[in-house]
Enzyme design. Structure first.
Site, PDB file in Angstrom:
ATOM      1  N   GLU A 121       0.869  -1.178   0.000  1.00 44.23           N
ATOM      2  CA  GLU A 121       0.000   0.000   0.000  1.00 44.23           C
ATOM      3  C   GLU A 121       0.906   1.227   0.000  1.00 44.23           C
ATOM      4  O   GLU A 121       1.636   1.454   0.962  1.00 44.23           O
ATOM      5  CB  GLU A 121      -0.906   0.003   1.236  1.00 44.23           C
ATOM      6  N   ASP A 129     -10.882   1.340   2.984  1.00 44.55           N
ATOM      7  CA  ASP A 129     -10.609   2.730   3.383  1.00 44.55           C
ATOM      8  C   ASP A 129     -11.308   3.734   2.477  1.00 44.55           C
ATOM      9  O   ASP A 129     -11.166   4.942   2.674  1.00 44.55           O
ATOM     10  CB  ASP A 129      -9.107   3.024   3.288  1.00 44.55           C
TER      11      ASP A 129
HETATM   12  C1  NOJ Z   1      -3.891   1.727   6.024  1.00 44.56           C
HETATM   13  C2  NOJ Z   1      -5.040   0.823   6.300  1.00 44.56           C
HETATM   14  O1  NOJ Z   1      -5.599   0.420   5.086  1.00 44.56           O
HETATM   15  C3  NOJ Z   1      -5.980   1.582   7.186  1.00 44.56           C
HETATM   16  O2  NOJ Z   1      -7.230   0.950   7.331  1.00 44.56           O
HETATM   17  C4  NOJ Z   1      -5.314   1.800   8.506  1.00 44.56           C
HETATM   18  O3  NOJ Z   1      -6.100   2.608   9.344  1.00 44.56           O
HETATM   19  C5  NOJ Z   1      -3.949   2.478   8.332  1.00 44.56           C
HETATM   20  N1  NOJ Z   1      -3.191   1.941   7.252  1.00 44.56           N
HETATM   21  C6  NOJ Z   1      -3.123   2.303   9.574  1.00 44.56           C
HETATM   22  O4  NOJ Z   1      -2.749   0.961   9.692  1.00 44.56           O
END
Ligand code: NOJ
Length: 578
Positions: free
Chosen positions: A271, A346
């Site tokens: 990510e 997200d």
């Molecule tokens: C990215 C994740 O996809 C998200 O859901 C999370 O809150 C943050 N990183 C922190 O781990």
């Protein structure tokens, strides 16, 4: 396996000096991996299926739905975190990497899930959250005991400024300072997310070794790889204010690759919010031995205000969007690899962001699926996307059950943003939109649970649910099945070149894919208005097989093209007509 990929193309330079243009063939050597033609399905376990009736989704619930996923045709499940956690950020705050959160199940059930999935040719990707841990992780509990504790240097500590304030002005992604004062030891620790998620110190070789060991422990259990949470933050240098793309990032990943998954046939996806196409090649060029691919978010942030971010939504502009998608398709066309997605846990629901969640929900959800699944890269489906689940409008921010939405709501309303403006931002972009329970059927709680779910279900579940979709051959779900099957059958979808069509058209997102003499045309009306246009000579008269469509089959391109709202189709062209 090594295969030679023949890519015919016209080269005009030196041959033109001979007074004619000659067709030359370029040969690319590509190592094909199983994940090149795989389709990944993301599960947010808390909201997927509750088997034990406590209102929270669990591993047993997932096992119960594996047949459904197998029929859908997916090959990989990306499992959002299921590790032991106090759930301050719903599992992205891990207190034990080698155990399962009791609300999700047991380690034995996790092993059963891996085995049951394997029986159906489905691999499991674990979510590797190693930029930070929970403040309840034993490493942090130790670290905060004293300045000379052996675990102190597992985290990032700095002394206060002379007036006692935080070492600098860096901000957390969830609102407020990135520094939290620890009274016991009189220093601040660094956290880029909530204060219950202290950042690990990746400059410490012991941290690296602990993480490698833990990754190998999971790999030995037969998992299919890792999705790596905010991995572009681990090379940070806080004293220079560098968090993303730090100077040590790629070296750390190469070391991780060598120490863990490098010789194993797994999928790794990072990510990376701060990635550019050039940086994506660093991660995903096979010779560099880092990751299989990364998630880039440039197309996602196009609907965010440039200054204010996601809480102030910006109108969608298709030309900009096509420009970004096209740029990434070309940049990683020959080297590196794209991951393809419209949404995740997200992000808001795709049909609400880019389609029409009302009148044209079915048509626009199918159009979005077609537009994505014919691109070059590995597609990711987020749970519920395959039935066209939509965003939700809850009255209260509390109902979104999300540390980020709550934190930013507080911070921004205190700073003077009105409740109404903030709620509009939340309706458009809160992560909670993606996290309402999966809608399995029209029974109470959408068939997700017999108990009251941890988060309210979207009230539209009686109309939008899996049972209804399974019974309807014209459903979005059946459309996804066709798209996934086509990717398995047609190498041109996996390996073909991407060539944009109608670049400047404000409503059409269209492209061609070519591999040797295989040629596909994909045309999507990205709007709720009909489109009529005259086709250029290069497309006129082309005909072939209708692969997929959302109104009626199309297999010929005439002189004029008329499309219904959100109409979309793909044709595999007959080589004789091209
Ligand atoms: C990215 C994740 O996809 C998200 O859901 C999370 O809150 C943050 N990183 C922190 O781990």
């Amino acid at each position: 396996m090594l295969i030679s990929k023949l890519i015919p193309e016209m080269l005009h330079s030196s041959v033109e000096s001979l007074g004619r243009t000659k067709k030359l063939t370029r040969v690319l050597i590509v190592e094909t991996k199983w994940w090149h033609n795989a389709v990944v399905y993301q599960i947010y376990p808390r909201s997927f299926a509750d088997a034990n009736g406590d209102g929270i989704g669990d591993l047993a619930g997932i096992i119960g739905k594996l047949d459904y996923l197998q029929t859908l045709g997916i090959n990989v499940i990306w499992l959002s975190p299921v590790f032991r956690s106090p759930m301050d950020d719903h599992g992205y705050d891990i207190s034990d990497y080698c155990d399962i959160a009791p609300e999700f199940g047991t380690l034995a059930e996790m092993e059963a899930l891996i085995a049951e999935a394997a029986r159906r040719d489905i691999r499991i990707l674990m979510d590797l959250v190693v930029n930070h841990t929970s403040d309840e992780h034993p490493w942090f509990i130790e670290a905060r005991k004293s300045r000379d504790n052996p675990y102190r240097d597992y985290y990032i500590w700095r002394a206060p400024r002379t007036d006692g304030s935080a070492p600098d002005e860096q901000r957390s992604n969830f609102g407020g300072s990135a520094w939290e004062f620890d009274a016991t030891t009189g220093e601040y620790f660094f956290h880029l997310f909530s204060k219950r998620q202290p950042d690990l110190n990746w400059a410490n070789p012991q941290v690296q070794q602990e993480v490698h060991q833990m990754m190998n422990w999971w790999l030995d259990k037969g998992i299919g790889g890792f999705r790596m949470d905010v991995i572009d933050l681990i090379g940070k240098e806080v004293d220079r204010g560098i968090t993303t793309n730090g100077p040590h990032l790629h070296q750390l990943l190469q070391e991780m690759n060598a120490a863990t998954f490098g010789e194993r046939d797994v999928l790794t996806v990072g990510e990376t919010w701060g990635v550019t196409p050039e940086i994506a090649r660093l991660y995903s060029e096979p010779a560099r031995r880092e990751l299989s691919m990364v998630f880039q978010f440039e197309h996602i942030t196009l609907t965010w205000d440039q200054q204010d971010g996601k809480w102030t939504p910006r109108a969608f502009d298709l030309r900009e969007f096509k420009g970004v998608i096209g740029k990434w398709q070309s940049a990683l066309g020959d080297t590196g690899w794209n991951s393809l997605f419209w949404n995740n846990h997200d992000l808001p629901r795709a049909v609400s962001s880019y389609g029409d969640p009302g009148r044209y929900r079915v048509e626009s959800a199918k159009m979005l699926a077609t537009a994505l699944h014919f691109l070059k890269g590995t597609p990711y489906i987020y749970q519920g996307e395959e039935i066209g689940m939509t965003n939700v409008r809850f009255e209260s921010v509390e109902d979104y059950q999300d540390a980020e939405s709550l934190g930013l709501y507080r911070e921004r309303t205190l700073a003077g943003v009105s409740h109404e403006a903030m709620m509009e931002g939340i309706y458009a972009n809160s992560r909670g939109n993606a996290r309402t329970p999966m809608q399995w059927d029209a029974s109470e709680n959408a068939g997700f649970s017999h108990a009251e779910p941890w988060m309210k279900v979207n009230p539209n579940y009686r109309e939008i649910n899996v049972a209804t979709a399974l019974d309807d051959p014209g459903s979005i779900l059946h459309h996804y099945r066709v798209l996934i099957r086509l990717r398995k059958e047609r190498p041109v979808i996996v390996h073909g070149d991407y060539r944009p069509l109608f670049d400047e058209h404000p409503q059409l997102f269209a492209y061609e894919r070519r591999l040797g003499d295989q040629r596909l045309v994909v045309i999507n009306n990205f709007s709720g208005q009909p489109v009529a246009l005259e086709l250029p000579a290069s497309l006129r008269g082309l005909a072939g097989e209708s692969l997929v469509s959302n109104y009626g089959p199309r297999n010929v391109l005439g002189q004029h093209l008329t499309l219904q709202p959100y109409e979309s189709f793909a044709i595999a062209l007959d080589t004789q007509t091209t």
